[in-house]
Motif scaffolding. Structure first.
Motif, mmCIF file in Angstrom:
data_model
loop_
_atom_site.group_PDB
_atom_site.id
_atom_site.type_symbol
_atom_site.label_atom_id
_atom_site.label_comp_id
_atom_site.label_asym_id
_atom_site.label_seq_id
_atom_site.Cartn_x
_atom_site.Cartn_y
_atom_site.Cartn_z
ATOM 1 N N UNK A 1 0.813 -1.128 -0.121
ATOM 2 C CA UNK A 1 0.168 -0.037 -0.178
ATOM 3 C C UNK A 1 0.823 1.284 -0.054
ATOM 4 N N UNK A 2 1.954 1.254 0.775
ATOM 5 C CA UNK A 2 2.853 2.456 0.611
ATOM 6 C C UNK A 2 3.398 2.850 -0.595
ATOM 7 N N UNK A 3 3.864 1.686 -1.523
ATOM 8 C CA UNK A 3 4.541 1.604 -2.860
ATOM 9 C C UNK A 3 3.642 2.055 -3.842
ATOM 10 N N UNK A 4 2.209 1.521 -3.418
ATOM 11 C CA UNK A 4 1.216 2.099 -4.514
ATOM 12 C C UNK A 4 0.722 3.535 -4.212
ATOM 13 N N UNK A 5 0.844 4.129 -3.067
ATOM 14 C CA UNK A 5 0.572 5.395 -2.664
ATOM 15 C C UNK A 5 1.675 6.187 -3.403
ATOM 16 N N UNK A 6 2.987 5.801 -3.334
ATOM 17 C CA UNK A 6 4.256 6.243 -3.617
ATOM 18 C C UNK A 6 4.025 6.609 -5.167
ATOM 19 N N UNK A 7 3.668 5.541 -6.048
ATOM 20 C CA UNK A 7 3.461 5.350 -7.530
ATOM 21 C C UNK A 7 2.358 6.328 -8.013
ATOM 22 N N UNK A 8 1.263 6.251 -7.091
ATOM 23 C CA UNK A 8 0.139 6.940 -7.685
ATOM 24 C C UNK A 8 0.161 8.449 -7.614
ATOM 25 N N UNK A 9 0.912 8.937 -6.625
ATOM 26 C CA UNK A 9 1.182 10.259 -6.497
ATOM 27 C C UNK A 9 1.762 10.996 -7.695
ATOM 28 N N UNK A 10 2.917 10.617 -7.943
ATOM 29 C CA UNK A 10 3.438 11.214 -9.248
ATOM 30 C C UNK A 10 2.838 10.868 -10.820
ATOM 31 N N UNK A 11 2.472 9.451 -10.630
ATOM 32 C CA UNK A 11 1.798 9.227 -11.912
ATOM 33 C C UNK A 11 0.391 9.878 -12.221
ATOM 34 N N UNK A 12 -0.295 9.973 -11.156
ATOM 35 C CA UNK A 12 -1.609 10.775 -11.152
ATOM 36 C C UNK A 12 -1.544 12.229 -11.389
ATOM 37 N N UNK A 13 -0.319 12.878 -10.537
ATOM 38 C CA UNK A 13 0.099 14.283 -10.736
ATOM 39 C C UNK A 13 0.122 14.529 -12.325
ATOM 40 N N UNK A 14 1.291 13.691 -12.897
ATOM 41 C CA UNK A 14 1.660 13.728 -14.262
ATOM 42 C C UNK A 14 0.604 13.664 -15.144
ATOM 43 N N UNK A 15 -0.286 12.672 -15.201
ATOM 44 C CA UNK A 15 -1.605 12.405 -15.745
ATOM 45 C C UNK A 15 -2.388 13.391 -15.683
#
Length: 89
Positions: free
Chosen positions: A66-80
């Motif tokens: 879950x922590x890695x998922x949150x760390x991946x979603x933050x930059x991927x989501x922001x860039x998207x």
């Protein structure tokens, strides 16, 4: 671990798709700016909360997922979010 990350990325792609294609063309930029930003924020926060809950329950594999998922979603989501906002905004 990859299942949780994959499910989170799929959920992100699903609501991004729904926000972009379900809003009217004149309101699409506003819908992306507010709706997608809010959904992305909620999803990252829920992943962090789930990670903390599993940390308390001492399930280390779930915590890491879950922590890695949150760390991946933050930059991927922001860039998207920025890319979609520059296209439709």
């Amino acid at each position: 671990m990859f299942k949780i990350i994959g499910i989170n990325l799929f959920i992100f792609a699903l609501y991004a798709f729904l926000i972009v294609f379900s809003s009217a063309a004149s309101d699409r930029g506003f819908s992306i700016a507010i709706g997608m930003g809010f959904c992305m924020f909620i999803q990252v926060v829920l992943n962090i909360i789930a990670g903390i809950v599993f940390l308390i329950m001492d399930k280390q594999e779930w915590v890491k997922s879950f922590f890695i998922s949150a760390a991946i979603l933050a930059p991927v989501g922001f860039i998207t979010w920025l890319i979609l906002l520059s296209i439709y905004g």
